[in-house]
Write an enzyme that holds these catalytic residues in place. Structure first.
Site, PDB file in Angstrom:
ATOM      1  CD  GLU A 158      -2.987  -1.012   2.289  1.00 37.93           C
ATOM      2  OE1 GLU A 158      -4.189  -1.200   2.026  1.00 37.93           O
ATOM      3  OE2 GLU A 158      -2.591  -0.761   3.445  1.00 37.93           O
ATOM      4  CD  GLU A 234      -4.776  -5.312   2.780  1.00 40.85           C
ATOM      5  OE1 GLU A 234      -5.538  -4.543   3.423  1.00 40.85           O
ATOM      6  OE2 GLU A 234      -3.539  -5.302   2.898  1.00 40.85           O
TER       7      GLU A 234
END
Length: 580
Positions: A158, A234
């Site tokens: 991320e 995710e």
């Protein structure tokens, strides 16, 4: 050897399209004896893949000292997945977020005040290289290209939520490739312009993370990478808890409906989390959104498999969605794990923290109060001690940037709390003969996400009485990893402040159990030498999970470190978990 490849908007394995139905299971949040149980349940739910992060701070707790034993034995975890016929996705750090202490970065990086992490800063990259030399060597034999189950690995994590240093991302990519990582590489980011611009790498598969509105999120991915596979790395099907907040839950039906929508579209999905586990010890992370928000010990995450390994309604809803999409056969589960009520345990021995300092710590003298990291300490508590000459009129004591919560004592008398939230000062006068000032500071978890991750612990700037900075400090690091050196005395200590309490309970049948601490305020619990985590009366978590493999038949020892003095000398070992 057939490899996972990208062809247009499809993932291809064995020359056939494959839809990955994956679940996140973190080996480092589960006792090793239960790895197979949790992975069997993943497979039974209809999943074909398991994904795991790799926390750098677990595997290199001290610089140059590596740990791959016990709960850190990632190779064994992957081999179990392979035996069960699961593909494996590895997200190998250096940064993982994961609501894990410092996002998986080792705290010793912060001993260097000039350190710049997650960027092309050569002193940082040198540390990463040293770590990769050890970690990746262990993973290469487990790659699909070498006959193993690892089909893909992630570059950083991320990153677009943090920065836009493409030179750094390419360095991480090249570092992996030159060490033999030749499976599919990918990045994962939030589905926004900012994050996809900052976190992706040319020539590397991009994936996105979200909890709802999949069509909107994948449209953004396709805007940047037309005709790429739709993969959510995710899919947030639950959420985590902070101390002092309500326990999070997400409706199983709504979770399964969003998942079914993606299955029907042909999207590949990684559940974050499928099974959350536990932030044992002091490994919980923290967020900072206006205020510091430490994460609780439980990482239940409201998953399909609970913290304790139980099948939940969400499991059945998710499995039903998969069963409508493809044939997964009958549900076959491992035997349930017993949960045992061992009853009330009375703490029969104790020792006050101030009496125990010489048993578990060595003093360090310096002019200025230093951070934990500069004292060579990672986690736990630090006691700062100095002497104030008298007389002095009553004035405010201020700790500039305490991280995170301090108990203040004047001549061993408790005066109150100074913390990084609302309690910034307290007042007292100094008599003619002067006073001893003791400040016990707790590291409640380094920030694991966002722009404020540079989060050294302890006293980070200085201590003032009125306007005057105080010098000449004696500091006692208290990592609390050597409690076997404590000498206890029978009965209850007279101390109203921090103290250790010890009890014994007998076990005939070994099973999971849960520690309830009615009347206790804040501290942590150690069972047979294993730190099971923190408790705090503010909730929401009300019990701590003790996996059965930590127990033994016969007598078992339990130590409670309580910061504010125990109102009761009893705890309960229940057969029911209370998460709030």
């Amino acid at each position: 050897m057939p490899l996972l490849k990208v062809e247009g908007n499809q993932l291809i394995l064995n020359k056939e399209p494959i839809q990955l139905i994956s679940g996140a299971v973190h080996y480092f949040r589960i006792v090793p004896e239960y790895w197979e149980d949790r992975l069997m349940k993943l497979k039974a739910c209809g999943f074909n893949c398991v994904e795991t992060y790799v926390p750098w701070n677990l595997h290199e707790p001290k610089e140059g000292q590596y740990n791959f034993e016990g709960i850190a034995n990632i190779e064994e975890f992957i081999r179990i997945a392979e035996r069960l016929g699961l593909h494996v996705i590895v997200r190998p750090s250096p940064y993982i977020c994961a609501e894990w202490e410092f996002g998986g970065l080792p705290s010793w990086l912060l001993a260097d005040s000039n350190m710049r992490f997650r960027s092309f800063y050569e002193p940082y990259l040198e540390k990463v290289d040293n770590y990769y030399n050890v970690l990746l060597k262990k993973l290469v034999p487990l790659l699909q290209t070498n006959g193993g189950p690892i089909i893909a690995m992630q570059i950083e994590n991320e990153y677009g939520s943090f920065g836009n240093d493409k030179q750094y991302l390419n360095y991480i990519k090249d570092s992996m490739v030159k060490r033999g990582i030749d499976v599919l590489l990918f990045t994962s980011d939030g589905p926004t312009d900012l994050m996809l611009q900052g976190g992706t790498v040319d020539g590397v598969l991009a994936t996105v993370n979200f909890g709802s509105r999949p069509e909107e999120s994948f449209d953004k991915l396709q805007e940047y990478f037309p005709n790429t596979p739709n993969i959510v790395m995710e899919y947030w099907n639950g959420w985590f808890d902070h101390w002092g907040e309500a326990h999070h839950e997400r409706d199983p039906g709504e979770t399964a409906a969003t998942f079914a929508e993606m299955l029907q579209r042909g999207d590949s999905v990684n559940f974050y989390m499928f099974h959350g586990g536990t932030n044992f010890g002091f490994y919980n992370g923290a967020n900072l959104d206006k205020v510091h928000q430490p994460t609780v010990t439980s990482y239940d995450y409201d998953c399909p498999i609970s913290e304790t390994g139980d099948i939940t309604p969400k499991f059945h809803a998710v499995r039903e969605a998969i069963a409508k999409h493809k044939d997964i056969g009958e549900l076959v589960l491992p035997e349930p794990i017993a949960k045992v009520n061992y009853g009330q345990v009375t703490m029969t021995e104790s020792v006050a923290l101030f009496d125990a300092l010489d048993m578990i710590s060595h003093p360090i003298k310096r002019a200025n109060p230093d951070t934990m990291e500069k004292l060579g300490q990672d986690y736990g508590f630090t006691l700062y001690r100095t002497f104030l000459q008298g007389p002095k009129e009553e004035a405010e004591l201020t700790i500039q940037e305490v991280r995170d919560r301090a108990l203040v004592f004047v001549d061993n008398e408790y005066k109150g709390v100074i913390d990084r939230w609302d309690n910034h000062t307290l007042s007292f006068a100094v008599p003619k003969e002067g006073v001893q000032l003791d400040i016990v500071v707790e590291n409640m978890g380094r920030i694991n996400y966002g722009p404020m991750m540079n989060d050294p612990k302890g006293i980070t700037e200085g201590v003032r009485f009125e306007r005057q900075f105080l010098f000449d400090w004696t500091m006692y690091p208290l990592p609390m990893d050597n409690l076997q050196q404590l000498t206890f005395k029978e009965g209850h200590t007279d101390a109203t402040g921090p103290a250790f309490y010890k009890g014994t309970f007998h076990v005939d049948e070994i099973g999971d159990t849960f520690v309830e601490l009615p009347g206790w305020v804040k501290g942590f619990v150690v069972v047979n030498g294993f730190n099971i985590g923190r408790y705090w009366e503010v909730g929401p978590q009300e019990t701590l999970y003790v996996p059965g493999p930590l127990l033994k038949q016969g007598d078992n020892k339990i130590i409670v470190f309580e910061l504010h003095g125990a109102k009761s000398l009893a705890i309960n070992l229940l057969d029911t978990h209370k998460l709030g």
